[in-house]
Design an enzyme around this catalytic site. Structure first.
Site, PDB file in Angstrom:
ATOM      1  N   GLU A 116     -23.467 -22.382  39.358  1.00 57.77           N
ATOM      2  CA  GLU A 116     -22.989 -23.608  39.984  1.00 57.77           C
ATOM      3  C   GLU A 116     -21.601 -23.419  40.594  1.00 57.77           C
ATOM      4  OE1 GLU A 116     -25.047 -24.930  36.078  1.00 57.77           O
ATOM      5  OE2 GLU A 116     -24.150 -23.127  36.927  1.00 57.77           O
ATOM      6  N   CYS A 166     -19.803 -26.175  33.446  1.00 54.05           N
ATOM      7  CA  CYS A 166     -20.236 -26.411  34.823  1.00 54.05           C
ATOM      8  C   CYS A 166     -20.516 -27.896  35.068  1.00 54.05           C
ATOM      9  CB  CYS A 166     -21.481 -25.593  35.132  1.00 54.05           C
ATOM     10  SG  CYS A 166     -21.169 -23.817  35.204  1.00 54.05           S
ATOM     11  N   ASP A 189     -39.788  15.117  21.033  1.00 53.37           N
ATOM     12  CA  ASP A 189     -39.481  15.004  22.469  1.00 53.37           C
ATOM     13  C   ASP A 189     -38.010  15.197  22.795  1.00 53.37           C
ATOM     14  OD1 ASP A 189     -42.139  14.416  22.536  1.00 53.37           O
ATOM     15  OD2 ASP A 189     -41.907  12.311  23.115  1.00 53.37           O
ATOM     16  N   GLY A 198     -43.761   6.403  19.565  1.00 54.99           N
ATOM     17  CA  GLY A 198     -45.109   6.931  19.475  1.00 54.99           C
ATOM     18  C   GLY A 198     -46.109   5.858  19.077  1.00 54.99           C
ATOM     19  N   LEU A 248     -45.378   3.682  15.758  1.00 56.85           N
ATOM     20  CA  LEU A 248     -44.350   2.653  15.890  1.00 56.85           C
ATOM     21  C   LEU A 248     -44.843   1.497  16.754  1.00 56.85           C
ATOM     22  CD1 LEU A 248     -41.430   1.694  15.377  1.00 56.85           C
ATOM     23  CD2 LEU A 248     -40.759   2.957  17.428  1.00 56.85           C
TER      24      LEU A 248
END
Length: 345
Positions: free
Chosen positions: A52, A86, A204, A288, A291
């Site tokens: 605003e 605002c 990984d 994975g 999870l």
């Protein structure tokens, strides 16, 4: 409908703040006088001017405000935070008419901004494109009503529903395309935090950073119950704030915090509570299958992105499964979504 046209513009403007406004909601505002837009704005960055304010500042002739309508996708705030209310500014500028997309779910606002405007004699209309405006701030709504982050699950799977081969070392099977990899990094830039399990972190060695898209790196979250992960993994480089959930006590390191929880009593709910207390509003889970499935089984998800690869693996780690009879409704006027990205030839 004229009001819907201007509210759609508010929603369009608000989306520009996607990666920068959290934990605040995305908001857009449009000011119209005599059927013409004379001002526009959106919340650009947390801690800076709200939509605003930016819209009012963009108006070249402020005398027009006294006979204008301001459209705003979310109820104007009525409290002092990092910026003044605002609602007070709208009253001060003598804007006579306010059209609001949806009410603010945040407890410090929750209708107070609307009431303040009405008490000042302003005409206030609520609920224009309400569902669309609520969807725009779905992360904010889930966080403030369910007291947990907005949860996005993501995985890539083969045509026969495997996410990887069975392995104890070596690199994972690449099921993503360059384009989908870029889209994943876009999702990372949009999230406050990203989570993986111990096995994914070990096999990984991911950095969990944004590299193929412009944006901030999310907070890294890793589950390591017994603190067995080697310290030479990228998640321990200290470059990005990282939370390690474990059952052991361990002192903090540079940018790395160890959080002790009881893994024998629904660890995910404990983690959600901790993330809520830390004001982490959105979570991307890239772990994975185990999870991801645990989030699904605990009904802890709001949207799912599944990348469909045309190749087959024939055996390996099965992809997570979502029951066909799950409830799409997670909150009134808010539905969970499952997105499929299919590789194109």
């Amino acid at each position: 409908m004229e009001e819907e046209k201007y509210m759609r513009r508010c929603i369009e403007l608000a989306g520009n703040g996607l990666c920068n406004v959290a934990p605040n909601p995305m908001v857009g505002a449009v000011i119209v006088c005599d059927g013409r837009i004379i001002g526009e704005g959106y919340h650009i960055r947390c801690g800076e001017a709200h939509a605003e304010v930016n819209a009012i500042r963009s108006v070249k002739d402020e005398s027009l405000l006294k006979r204008s309508t301001i459209y705003v996708s979310l109820e104007p705030c009525s409290h002092y935070g990092k910026t003044p209310p605002c609602a007070d500014l709208i009253i001060e500028k003598q804007i006579p008419r306010i059209v609001i997309g949806c009410q603010d779910p945040f407890s410090k606002v929750a209708g107070r901004g609307i009431q303040k405007l009405r008490d000042a004699g302003r005409e206030v209309i609520i609920g224009v494109l309400e569902k669309e405006c609520q969807h725009l701030i779905r992360r904010f709504i889930i966080f403030n009503t369910l007291h947990r982050p907005f949860i996005t699950l993501k995985w890539a799977e083969s045509a026969d529903h495997f996410i990887d081969i069975e392995r104890t070392d070596g690199k994972p099977v690449i099921l993503s395309s360059p384009l989908s990899s870029m889209l994943v990094h876009k999702k990372r830039a949009e999230a406050d935090a990203i989570m993986v399990g111990r096995r994914t972190a070990l096999l990984d060695n991911p950095s969990l950073t944004v590299r193929n898209w412009y944006g901030h790196n999310p907070i890294r979250i890793v589950l390591d119950r017994t603190l067995s992960l080697p310290k030479d993994l990228q998640i321990f480089d200290g470059d990005i704030p990282t939370l390690i959930f474990t059952e052991k006590e361990y002192p903090a390191e540079r940018n790395i915090t160890y959080i002790t929880i009881d893994f024998s009593h629904n660890p995910l709910m404990q983690i959600m509570e901790e993330l809520y207390q830390r004001k982490i509003q959105s979570l991307l889970v890239e772990g994975g299958s185990q999870l991801l499935q645990s989030f699904i089984d605990n009904d802890l998800w709001d949207e799912v992105f599944i990348e469909k690869c045309p190749s087959k693996l024939y055996s390996g780690v099965k992809a997570p499964e979502i029951s066909d009879n799950f409830s799409y409704s997670i909150k009134e006027h808010f539905e969970r979504q499952i997105w499929h990205y299919v590789h194109q030839d």
